[in-house]
Every structure is written in C-alpha cells, then in structure tokens.
Design a protein around this motif. Structure first.
Motif, PDB file in Angstrom:
ATOM      1  N   VAL A   1      28.449 -14.986 -52.747  1.00  0.00           N
ATOM      2  CA  VAL A   1      27.667 -15.441 -53.832  1.00  0.00           C
ATOM      3  C   VAL A   1      28.727 -15.895 -55.099  1.00  0.00           C
ATOM      4  CG1 VAL A   1      25.756 -15.021 -55.733  1.00  0.00           C
ATOM      5  CG2 VAL A   1      25.466 -14.342 -53.266  1.00  0.00           C
ATOM      6  N   VAL A   2      29.697 -14.801 -54.995  1.00  0.00           N
ATOM      7  CA  VAL A   2      30.888 -15.079 -55.985  1.00  0.00           C
ATOM      8  C   VAL A   2      31.630 -16.416 -55.770  1.00  0.00           C
ATOM      9  CG1 VAL A   2      32.920 -14.221 -57.217  1.00  0.00           C
ATOM     10  CG2 VAL A   2      30.858 -12.621 -56.885  1.00  0.00           C
ATOM     11  N   THR A   3      31.839 -16.321 -54.315  1.00  0.00           N
ATOM     12  CA  THR A   3      32.671 -17.591 -53.941  1.00  0.00           C
ATOM     13  C   THR A   3      31.941 -19.047 -54.066  1.00  0.00           C
ATOM     14  OG1 THR A   3      33.727 -16.373 -52.498  1.00  0.00           O
ATOM     15  CG2 THR A   3      33.965 -18.530 -51.986  1.00  0.00           C
ATOM     16  N   PHE A   4      30.673 -19.004 -53.898  1.00  0.00           N
ATOM     17  CA  PHE A   4      29.634 -20.039 -54.277  1.00  0.00           C
ATOM     18  C   PHE A   4      29.832 -20.484 -55.543  1.00  0.00           C
ATOM     19  CE2 PHE A   4      25.900 -22.196 -55.295  1.00  0.00           C
ATOM     20  CZ  PHE A   4      25.905 -23.235 -54.158  1.00  0.00           C
ATOM     21  N   ALA A   5      29.633 -19.488 -56.555  1.00  0.00           N
ATOM     22  CA  ALA A   5      29.558 -19.849 -58.025  1.00  0.00           C
ATOM     23  C   ALA A   5      30.876 -20.152 -58.598  1.00  0.00           C
ATOM     24  CB  ALA A   5      29.055 -18.764 -58.771  1.00  0.00           C
ATOM     25  N   ALA A   6      31.758 -19.693 -57.961  1.00  0.00           N
ATOM     26  CA  ALA A   6      33.156 -20.094 -58.368  1.00  0.00           C
ATOM     27  C   ALA A   6      33.467 -21.537 -57.889  1.00  0.00           C
ATOM     28  CB  ALA A   6      34.362 -19.341 -57.813  1.00  0.00           C
ATOM     29  N   GLN A   7      33.009 -21.941 -56.518  1.00  0.00           N
ATOM     30  CA  GLN A   7      33.437 -23.268 -56.266  1.00  0.00           C
ATOM     31  C   GLN A   7      32.392 -24.286 -57.308  1.00  0.00           C
ATOM     32  OE1 GLN A   7      35.710 -24.177 -53.911  1.00  0.00           O
ATOM     33  NE2 GLN A   7      35.175 -26.368 -54.679  1.00  0.00           N
TER      34      GLN A   7
END
Length: 176
Positions: free
Chosen positions: A42-48
């Motif tokens: 989820v952190v990776t998705f938000a970062a992207q």
C-alpha cells in the motif's frame, strides 16, 4: 427532495472504479487506515501515485473509541496508552517506508468512533485528490456496515474523490 445527500450512495449501489492510477494527477494523497497495519504494498502504491504527479502524502491512522457511552465522555471508552502507541507505530512504519522510497510524507493519529467519517473529514480538510487504503475483500452490502474491517468500502462509497483500495496477500490471509 432526494432521500440521500449529494455525493452519497446507497450501500447496495455500485461504486465506479477509481481512475487509472498511472494517469491520475493526485497532488494531495491521503493514505488512511482505520487502525489496521499499513502493508508495504500500500505504501508502494501511494508512493507511485505521488510520483506520477509530484504529489504530497499524508498518513492518517484512526485510534478507535469503543462503545457509544450515549454521547457522554467516558475515559474507559477512549483509546488507552497501548492503543495510541500501536497507532503511532503504524504511522511511523509507513513514514519510514516512504523515506526508503525517497518520498517525504507527514502523518498523524486521530481518534474516532466512526473511522470512515473521520477519514472523509480529514480528506476534505486537507483537500485530498485521492485516498489510498488497505482493504479486506468486500462483504455483502447487508452486513458491510456492521463490520469494522469494512470501513475502506464505506469510505470509497461516500468519498467525493477517488479511493484506491489495495487488497494485499497478508490482508487476504488475515495476518494484518
């Protein structure tokens, strides 16, 4: 006069999918949690999502106020020190994940009896363009509002902005 307010949907209504995350220009992103751990996916998705538009990220976690107390303040229903610390640790873990990805983010923990309502209030106050949340699989609409773990679907149904719900392997297995 409509039976339901503008921007609200009935629990059984179909919610349109959010725009394609690769092309959506979200400048202010709210990464929200109703109290559950925020998985790395989820952190990776938000970062992207933030990198696509040069957006800012704010991490919000809700410490649950238990019961109703008939609207009267009662210290026994408020989150205790351990619950506050657990929520602060969740936010700190997400912020560390963003730091590893080279993105600056802010975070906070708030308390509420109604996590979905508090998340939507915070999104409006921060003028968020998108909300990102981890989610369990959806349940039938009839019991959806009775289960705390279904808050992300209530947020998606009531939000005036796109809500990206990320189901992760650990959430599906029940390890989150």
């Amino acid at each position: 006069m409509p039976l339901i307010g503008r921007g609200h949907r009935w629990p059984w209504s179909v919610v349109p999918p959010p725009p394609d995350s690769l092309n959506y220009p979200a400048r202010n992103i709210l990464l929200a949690s109703e109290g559950r751990r925020i998985p790395a996916a989820v952190v990776t998705f938000a970062a992207q999502l933030a990198k696509n538009a040069g957006g800012e990220i704010h991490v919000l976690s809700i410490a649950r106020i238990w019961g109703s107390s008939l609207g009267l303040p009662h210290p026994g229903l408020m989150p205790n020190t351990r619950e506050w610390k657990a929520q602060h640790d969740l936010v700190a873990e997400a912020l560390a994940g963003f730091k590893r990805l080279g993105i600056e983010a802010t975070g906070q923990v708030l308390s509420s009896r109604n996590a979905g309502k508090r998340i939507l209030t915070e999104a409006r106050k921060r003028r968020s363009d998108a909300i990102v949340m981890a989610a369990d699989g959806p349940r039938h609409w009839l019991i959806n509002d009775l289960i705390w773990s279904q808050e992300p679907y209530r947020v998606r149904r009531l939000a005036p902005v796109p809500v990206y719900l990320i189901e992760t392997e650990s959430v599906r297995r029940g390890n989150a």
